[in-house]
Scaffold this motif. Structure first.
Motif, PDB file in Angstrom:
ATOM      1  N   ILE A  29      50.778  51.497  42.826  1.00  0.00           N
ATOM      2  CA  ILE A  29      51.826  51.148  41.865  1.00  0.00           C
ATOM      3  C   ILE A  29      51.317  50.067  40.924  1.00  0.00           C
ATOM      4  N   VAL A  30      50.697  49.043  41.480  1.00  0.00           N
ATOM      5  CA  VAL A  30      50.096  47.980  40.670  1.00  0.00           C
ATOM      6  C   VAL A  30      48.738  47.609  41.261  1.00  0.00           C
ATOM      7  N   ILE A  31      47.943  46.926  40.457  1.00  0.00           N
ATOM      8  CA  ILE A  31      46.662  46.405  40.921  1.00  0.00           C
ATOM      9  C   ILE A  31      46.666  44.903  40.681  1.00  0.00           C
ATOM     10  N   LEU A  32      46.445  44.159  41.766  1.00  0.00           N
ATOM     11  CA  LEU A  32      46.349  42.708  41.666  1.00  0.00           C
ATOM     12  C   LEU A  32      44.895  42.303  41.503  1.00  0.00           C
ATOM     13  N   GLU A  33      44.691  41.130  40.945  1.00  0.00           N
ATOM     14  CA  GLU A  33      43.353  40.546  40.882  1.00  0.00           C
ATOM     15  C   GLU A  33      43.408  39.210  41.609  1.00  0.00           C
ATOM     16  N   SER A  34      42.494  39.048  42.557  1.00  0.00           N
ATOM     17  CA  SER A  34      42.417  37.804  43.305  1.00  0.00           C
ATOM     18  C   SER A  34      40.948  37.525  43.606  1.00  0.00           C
ATOM     19  N   MET A  35      40.490  36.365  43.264  1.00  0.00           N
ATOM     20  CA  MET A  35      39.090  35.974  43.489  1.00  0.00           C
ATOM     21  C   MET A  35      38.125  37.020  42.925  1.00  0.00           C
TER      22      MET A  35
END
Length: 70
Positions: A29-35
């Motif tokens: 559904i969504v793509i997060l960005e972390s580090m």
């Protein structure tokens, strides 16, 4: 009703589906960005995206509701 929640803290990098779109179990559904990593957030069950609680660029914490799927 299914609440799709963030699995970790990060920024919303991309919204893959829009309100009214059909979604299959396991579909992103969504793509997060972390580090500097991209983390896809997928539906746990099939349905229709009824509500998006985030916009691209928003920061979310682990457990925050990202979308509602019915």
């Amino acid at each position: 009703m299914q609440e799709v929640k963030a699995s970790m803290a990060g920024s919303v990098w991309k919204i893959v589906l829009n309100i009214g779109d059909s979604v299959e179990e396991g579909q992103d559904i969504v793509i997060l960005e972390s580090m500097k990593m991209e983390i896809p957030i997928a539906a746990e069950a099939a349905g229709t995206v009824k509500e998006l609680k985030v916009a691209e660029g928003d920061f979310v914490n682990e457990g925050d509701i990202i979308a509602i799927v019915e």
